[in-house]
Design a protein around this motif. Sequence first.
Motif, mmCIF file in Angstrom:
data_model
loop_
_atom_site.group_PDB
_atom_site.id
_atom_site.type_symbol
_atom_site.label_atom_id
_atom_site.label_comp_id
_atom_site.label_asym_id
_atom_site.label_seq_id
_atom_site.Cartn_x
_atom_site.Cartn_y
_atom_site.Cartn_z
ATOM 1 N N LEU A 93 31.221 -5.357 -26.956
ATOM 2 C CA LEU A 93 31.635 -6.563 -26.231
ATOM 3 C C LEU A 93 30.726 -6.869 -25.047
ATOM 4 N N SER A 94 29.598 -6.162 -24.971
ATOM 5 C CA SER A 94 28.514 -6.457 -24.010
ATOM 6 C C SER A 94 28.930 -6.405 -22.539
ATOM 7 N N LEU A 95 29.957 -5.619 -22.201
ATOM 8 C CA LEU A 95 30.394 -5.561 -20.813
ATOM 9 C C LEU A 95 29.580 -4.586 -19.971
ATOM 10 N N GLY A 96 28.917 -3.647 -20.642
ATOM 11 C CA GLY A 96 28.187 -2.628 -19.897
ATOM 12 C C GLY A 96 29.133 -1.518 -19.471
ATOM 13 N N GLY A 97 28.600 -0.333 -19.257
ATOM 14 C CA GLY A 97 29.409 0.855 -18.965
ATOM 15 C C GLY A 97 30.333 0.712 -17.779
ATOM 16 N N GLU B 181 35.851 0.096 -15.678
ATOM 17 C CA GLU B 181 36.711 -0.602 -14.719
ATOM 18 C C GLU B 181 37.906 -1.233 -15.426
ATOM 19 N N LEU B 182 37.666 -1.830 -16.585
ATOM 20 C CA LEU B 182 38.728 -2.476 -17.357
ATOM 21 C C LEU B 182 39.784 -1.454 -17.786
ATOM 22 N N CYS B 183 39.309 -0.302 -18.268
ATOM 23 C CA CYS B 183 40.225 0.780 -18.681
ATOM 24 C C CYS B 183 41.047 1.274 -17.495
ATOM 25 N N LEU B 184 40.388 1.400 -16.358
ATOM 26 C CA LEU B 184 41.053 1.883 -15.146
ATOM 27 C C LEU B 184 42.131 0.900 -14.698
ATOM 28 N N ARG B 185 41.786 -0.385 -14.708
ATOM 29 C CA ARG B 185 42.745 -1.419 -14.290
ATOM 30 C C ARG B 185 43.922 -1.529 -15.261
ATOM 31 N N ALA B 186 43.647 -1.291 -16.545
ATOM 32 C CA ALA B 186 44.711 -1.388 -17.557
ATOM 33 C C ALA B 186 45.500 -0.088 -17.696
ATOM 34 N N GLY B 187 45.019 0.971 -17.015
ATOM 35 C CA GLY B 187 45.698 2.267 -17.084
ATOM 36 C C GLY B 187 45.555 2.932 -18.435
ATOM 37 N N GLU C 9 43.453 -7.955 -18.164
ATOM 38 C CA GLU C 9 42.555 -7.507 -17.088
ATOM 39 C C GLU C 9 41.164 -8.136 -17.222
ATOM 40 N N LEU C 10 40.749 -8.372 -18.486
ATOM 41 C CA LEU C 10 39.458 -9.028 -18.728
ATOM 42 C C LEU C 10 39.469 -10.447 -18.150
ATOM 43 N N GLN C 11 40.558 -11.159 -18.346
ATOM 44 C CA GLN C 11 40.678 -12.519 -17.814
ATOM 45 C C GLN C 11 40.670 -12.520 -16.288
ATOM 46 N N LYS C 12 41.324 -11.507 -15.697
ATOM 47 C CA LYS C 12 41.336 -11.376 -14.233
ATOM 48 C C LYS C 12 39.925 -11.123 -13.708
ATOM 49 N N LEU C 13 39.180 -10.309 -14.470
ATOM 50 C CA LEU C 13 37.800 -9.973 -14.092
ATOM 51 C C LEU C 13 36.950 -11.231 -14.007
ATOM 52 N N LYS C 14 37.207 -12.134 -14.931
ATOM 53 C CA LYS C 14 36.453 -13.388 -15.004
ATOM 54 C C LYS C 14 36.716 -14.263 -13.775
ATOM 55 N N GLU D 28 35.084 -6.429 -5.718
ATOM 56 C CA GLU D 28 35.669 -5.099 -5.520
ATOM 57 C C GLU D 28 36.059 -4.455 -6.856
ATOM 58 N N LEU D 29 35.635 -3.214 -7.049
ATOM 59 C CA LEU D 29 35.963 -2.452 -8.256
ATOM 60 C C LEU D 29 36.779 -1.216 -7.883
ATOM 61 N N LEU D 30 37.758 -0.887 -8.717
ATOM 62 C CA LEU D 30 38.551 0.327 -8.494
ATOM 63 C C LEU D 30 37.668 1.567 -8.574
ATOM 64 N N LEU D 31 36.622 1.484 -9.395
ATOM 65 C CA LEU D 31 35.684 2.612 -9.552
ATOM 66 C C LEU D 31 35.045 3.007 -8.222
ATOM 67 N N HIS D 32 34.915 2.041 -7.318
ATOM 68 C CA HIS D 32 34.242 2.280 -6.039
ATOM 69 C C HIS D 32 35.224 2.444 -4.878
ATOM 70 N N LYS D 33 36.503 2.560 -5.208
ATOM 71 C CA LYS D 33 37.522 2.667 -4.161
ATOM 72 C C LYS D 33 37.290 3.908 -3.297
ATOM 73 N N GLY D 34 37.340 3.698 -1.976
ATOM 74 C CA GLY D 34 37.177 4.813 -1.039
ATOM 75 C C GLY D 34 35.734 5.183 -0.748
ATOM 76 N N LYS D 35 34.808 4.518 -1.412
ATOM 77 C CA LYS D 35 33.390 4.828 -1.184
ATOM 78 C C LYS D 35 32.814 3.928 -0.091
ATOM 79 N N GLU D 36 31.772 4.416 0.575
ATOM 80 C CA GLU D 36 31.131 3.642 1.635
ATOM 81 C C GLU D 36 30.394 2.454 1.010
ATOM 82 N N LYS D 37 30.553 1.266 1.619
ATOM 83 C CA LYS D 37 29.950 0.060 1.058
ATOM 84 C C LYS D 37 29.278 -0.762 2.139
#
Length: 650
Positions: free
Chosen positions: A182-186, A191-197, A218-223, A245-254
């Motif tokens: 689906l060409s979303l990239g890793g 992130e989609l899996c994380l958001r969908a649990g 979650e894909l529609q929300k991403l859009k 903002e991505l859940l994958l980067h939560k708590g990391k310095e930005k």
Amino acid sequence: MKVKMREMTSLELAIALEEMRVLENGRVEKIYQNGRQIRVKIYCKEGEKELVFEPGKFFLTNYKRRALSEPPSFCMLLRKHLMGKRVIWIKQKGFERIVEIEFDDKILIFEIFSKGNAILCEKDYTIIMPLEVQLWREREIMPRKVYKYPPSLLNPFSLKEEEFCSVIKGQKKIASFLASDLSLGGIYAEELCLRAGIDKAKKCSELSEEEKKKLYKELQKLKEEKLKPYVVLSNTEPIDFAPFELLLHKGKEKKYFSSFNQALDEFYTYWESKNAEMERVREEKETEEKIKRIVERQKEVVKNLEELEEKTRKKAEALFNNLNLVERIFSALRKARELGMSWEEIKEKISLEDSAEARAIKDIREHEGKILLWIGGMDVEVDFTLSPMENAQRYYEMAKKYRKKMEGAKQKIEEIRKSIKESKKLKEKKEIALPRKKVKKKWYEKFRWSFTSEGFLVVAGKDAVQNEVLYKKYLEQSDIVLHADIHGAPLTIVKSQGREITPLAIREAAELAAAYSSAWKLKLGSVDVYWVLPKQVSKTPPAGQYLAKGAFMIYGQKNYLRKTEVKIAIGIMLCENEARAFAGSILGARAHCKYFVTVFPGDTPKQKAGEKIKLKLLQKAMPEDKEVIERISVDEFISLLPGSCGEIVG
């Protein structure tokens, strides 16, 4: 070893391109190439923008990179076809990592994926030339072929819920399926899996309908996610980026940015610089190791030569100290041969004798004319055809040759050591290929500009359009207008900026007006230049007449500066470890430049003239200034030259 940077995804490319809409209707100012990196400088309504392409990335940069002094052939081809051309539109092909830029009569295609390419095409997509010829099973990227897109990928954002759920099947892990199929990239698949649990390692076939619907939601929300671009930092080093903002980067310095392109620029430029530095260190280490091996070999050569010189000299001394003994041996052997004795008989007789002469002879090599003697506690080979003194002299000469070679080898070691010290000094001073942040340009820098010796700003149009802009937008009643009295000359303005313009300032500005007129192309030695007040300049022609774009009517008396010499000074303005190319009057250059040369109309082609100017300025420069001057591209000097040819003096 280079750090492999993560590639932009199709989603990120779409977001970056949305910000690049400002490039549309802009014009190409310059194109650069370094390896597989291509940079396109475009002047648009927001000013100068520079586009950077490299397989895996595509973004606008605010950093200034060095330009190669000799652009590759593909770069020259792009310049030939695209310089000055208007960007009609810039768009993404579907959800592919492919960007197309359409110009008036050409299309430039950038394939952003890892084995990507840049392809210049005609309007009908016939390939003029690719950056790299590529032969795929389903398409050929080569000149004169019609450009074919790679096989289309599925656009996940174009799918309806039912379609989305139906394509999720098979034994692939869901994260892997979302990333590739689906060409979303890793990163966005995770992130989609994380958001969908949903466990990213779960197989597609194991997903329930409810889980598939969650992913779609979650894909529609991403859009629709609100943009908040940033780079993720680890010990101040950028390690990732995202447009929101991505859940994958939560708590990391930005570190946050006002545009996604700025975040991309910060990330990719940092790693470009870092990789360049790592490459430099690697090459440095390899060079040091190579030099070390050379030095070690030279040391071994010196040691061997020292031993040979000592042995040879001792043999010479042994012969010299035993000249009488050797003379007796030579005499006895000659006499024996005169008596008709064979060499075998002579050897037999020597083996039976117990004289000093017989004991000194170890071997007779009659076929070589050599005798091996044991004298002075060592083996000494002598030539029977020479006298004992000549043999001793020969060894002395050989010792001298060895000593000379030894001294040469020692000198080479010293030269290598000296060159290492000098190169280390240069490396300490040298900038580590870090691209410099672009300084925001002043309003006048899009025109021809200069400063007089008294600090008055002088601006001139580069073409008819710029003449119009200067007249309509920047000409004030307290300024002075100049024009060379020849067809094909720029509107030149001395800005008062609250001061009274002096006769000297007008005379210096006249030099600029003369140099950038057609008098240069005609190789005239001088041309008349006149000056008037702004109120004398008008865009209203007499009744029945028409004024072309960039042309003006002058009413009232013209003040002439007769026979203004056609010449220009090109130099370097130095300020806070930065160097800027400058063009203006001789007096202006003396006042503002540490180093400058004078250029007259001539026969040296523009490219060659630009190179010669830079070389001459470097030759004039003090050692501490050479590095900052070296950073200035030859193209900057070329852009200051009035015509296609010139002659450099001083």
